[in-house]
Design an enzyme around this catalytic site. Structure first.
Site, mmCIF file in Angstrom:
data_model
loop_
_atom_site.group_PDB
_atom_site.id
_atom_site.type_symbol
_atom_site.label_atom_id
_atom_site.label_comp_id
_atom_site.label_asym_id
_atom_site.label_seq_id
_atom_site.Cartn_x
_atom_site.Cartn_y
_atom_site.Cartn_z
ATOM 1 N N LYS A 400 38.563 36.153 47.419
ATOM 2 C CA LYS A 400 38.820 34.728 47.583
ATOM 3 C C LYS A 400 38.075 34.168 48.791
ATOM 4 O O LYS A 400 37.935 32.956 48.927
ATOM 5 C CB LYS A 400 40.320 34.480 47.708
ATOM 6 C CG LYS A 400 41.098 34.905 46.463
ATOM 7 C CD LYS A 400 42.600 34.758 46.641
ATOM 8 C CE LYS A 400 43.337 35.217 45.378
ATOM 9 N NZ LYS A 400 44.805 35.133 45.538
ATOM 10 N N ASN A 437 48.953 38.545 44.780
ATOM 11 C CA ASN A 437 49.201 37.113 44.663
ATOM 12 C C ASN A 437 48.038 36.439 43.938
ATOM 13 O O ASN A 437 46.888 36.550 44.372
ATOM 14 C CB ASN A 437 49.349 36.496 46.060
ATOM 15 C CG ASN A 437 49.322 34.989 46.029
ATOM 16 O OD1 ASN A 437 50.170 34.364 45.399
ATOM 17 N ND2 ASN A 437 48.333 34.391 46.687
ATOM 18 N N GLU A 438 48.339 35.741 42.838
ATOM 19 C CA GLU A 438 47.340 34.953 42.125
ATOM 20 C C GLU A 438 46.047 35.749 41.919
ATOM 21 O O GLU A 438 44.967 35.332 42.344
ATOM 22 C CB GLU A 438 47.067 33.657 42.893
ATOM 23 C CG GLU A 438 48.295 32.781 43.046
ATOM 24 C CD GLU A 438 48.091 31.625 44.016
ATOM 25 O OE1 GLU A 438 46.990 31.507 44.592
ATOM 26 O OE2 GLU A 438 49.036 30.840 44.218
ATOM 27 N N ILE A 439 46.180 36.897 41.271
ATOM 28 C CA ILE A 439 45.040 37.791 41.058
ATOM 29 C C ILE A 439 44.169 37.221 39.942
ATOM 30 O O ILE A 439 44.572 37.200 38.773
ATOM 31 C CB ILE A 439 45.514 39.210 40.708
ATOM 32 C CG1 ILE A 439 46.445 39.741 41.817
ATOM 33 C CG2 ILE A 439 44.329 40.134 40.505
ATOM 34 C CD1 ILE A 439 45.830 39.787 43.192
ATOM 35 N N PRO A 440 42.968 36.744 40.255
ATOM 36 C CA PRO A 440 42.171 36.015 39.251
ATOM 37 C C PRO A 440 41.688 36.873 38.090
ATOM 38 O O PRO A 440 41.534 36.379 36.992
ATOM 39 C CB PRO A 440 40.991 35.461 40.052
ATOM 40 C CG PRO A 440 40.902 36.337 41.265
ATOM 41 C CD PRO A 440 42.308 36.759 41.571
#
Length: 449
Positions: A400, A437-440
């Site tokens: 990120k 968290n919010e693993i794309p």
């Protein structure tokens, strides 16, 4: 008239303040003082926070015993050097990192090892160092840990000068940008020195589970890994005791004796039953203390302590979440690790104050977004009655920011995750684990329908 009006206002205000009851926080910890301790490693560590030297910027041979650090700054850990920087609108940290630069910093500590440490095992433990830490003792490289939120330990024993001067050196490289929030820089958590006999409980070596829990009776399974790092086989037994919040013994067990060969280990499993247990819950966070004594040749070689709580919970797609058989809603928040204007350097009272404010405003749950928290966070959550989603990572293989954990995930994720769970597994406040968290990339890894 003005004087009367002022006096009347003061009287009214005094009555208002007198009528406001003082907030009471549930304090259910066992009798041992837990503030600022290494509860995750048996309460065996001595604080190693005093007497450090610090230099912001890189140096050559900073790990050398003979390096002259007399011009370096004197610091006491925990320490975050970024919070002392001037704000820089061009900082690679960006707005997420508060426009405060990271970079490279060095720490050194010179200390004397007492002669009575001869024959002992000596370890240094770091609750966290942000980030890319490298550690040396007397010029000998001990290891590196890229993840700034992992707790870790090194064995100093083979390299110590017993009775003489020793130098530990730590290099930190906060190579920004690597975070979407303020990370801080440096040895920003506590450091511990642990001195043990050769036969002792392993680092974070006690695992407590509660396979059977009711209001009438509860069973604790205590699994303890004991190492024999001496030069000969040893006959070892364990005495494990459960104490209530007043420090009174409520149950105990003595294991059978096991012969552990030199350089080997053994895992002892003990089942201990407590009658009419106090159950841990947000409105009554009752804590017990489990104490294990390692007995070798009739003498106590090591004592390991851990808090624990009896509770059971269930997630149901129809009825939702229940704790100890009572349905409840989790009312939680995501809480990052920084302490506002204090920066990232951990401060027990500041952490406790944050969590008390959360509790006052109606929270009963905390998510440690988005990384393993300082160990003291969980100790306080245990005591105040806050349920915890304990989170490991903000990213996996897809980053990120340019220099975040995605650079290290393939090589380090398993080790960091194991260390994280091993450290935090005995806390009754932890009811969920989050591995990201919010693993794309996650949807791309699932089968397509």
């Amino acid at each position: 008239m003005k004087k009367r009006a002022i006096l009347s206002m003061l009287l009214v205000l005094s009555l208002i303040f007198v009528s406001i009851p003082e907030l009471q926080y549930p304090v259910m910890a066992a009798s041992i003082e837990l503030k600022g301790t290494d509860i995750y490693n048996g309460l065996r560590g001595q604080s190693f926070n005093e007497g450090w030297k610090f230099n912001k910027g890189d140096v050559s041979n900073g790990q050398s015993v003979n390096y002259n650090d007399s011009n370096w700054s004197d610091v006491t850990l925990p320490h975050d050097w970024s919070i002392f920087n001037s704000f820089n609108q061009w900082s690679p940290a960006g707005d997420g990192g508060g426009y405060l630069d990271g970079g490279i910093g060095w720490y050194r500590k010179t200390f004397t090892v007492p002669s009575n440490y001869s024959g002992k095992k000596v370890f240094i433990g770091f609750d966290g160092a942000y980030m890319n830490s490298q550690v040396w003792i007397n010029g000998n490289f001990l290891g590196s840990r890229p993840y700034g939120y992992s707790s870790f330990e090194y064995d100093l024993t083979p390299y110590l000068n017993i009775g003489g001067k020793n130098v530990i050196a730590v290099k930190i490289n906060n190579n920004q940008p690597n975070s979407r929030w303020y990370s801080g820089s440096g040895i920003y958590r506590n450091v511990w020195l642990t001195v043990l006999d050769p036969v002792h409980v392993d680092y974070c070596g006690m695992f407590i589970t509660t396979p059977k829990v009711s209001r009438d009776s509860a069973t604790a399974n205590v699994s303890t890994k004991v190492l024999n790092q001496s030069n000969s086989a040893k006959a070892v037994s364990l005495k494990t005791t459960i104490m209530d919040a007043s420090g009174n013994q409520v149950a105990s067990d003595i294991s059978s004796t096991v012969n552990i060969s030199a350089g080997s280990d053994n895992i002892f499993n003990q089942n201990i039953t407590v009658s009419n247990p106090h159950l841990w819950a947000p409105d009554s966070p009752y804590l017990y203390m489990v104490q294990t004594e390692v007995i070798v040749d009739g003498k106590v070689a090591d004592t390991y302590r851990s808090t624990m709580g009896f509770r059971y919970f269930n997630f149901n797609s129809t009825t939702g979440f229940s704790l100890n058989g009572v349905n409840m809603k989790m009312k939680g928040v995501c809480l990052h690790h920084d302490l506002g204007a204090l920066g990232a350097a951990v401060n027990y009272r500041a952490i406790e104050r944050q969590l008390q404010i959360m509790k006052e405003m109606g929270c009963n749950a905390i998510r440690t977004s988005h990384n393993p928290p300082d160990p003291q966070v969980l100790e306080i959550c245990d005591r105040l009655g806050l349920m915890v989603m304990d989170e490991a990572f903000d990213c996996w293989e897809t980053g990120k920011t340019a220099n975040d954990y995605h650079l290290y995930f393939k090589d380090w994720a398993k080790r960091d995750l194991q260390d994280f769970v091993k450290r935090d597994r005995n806390h009754p406040s932890v009811i969920m684990w989050s591995i990201g968290n919010e693993i794309p990339e996650l949807p791309l890894k699932l089968p397509q329908s």
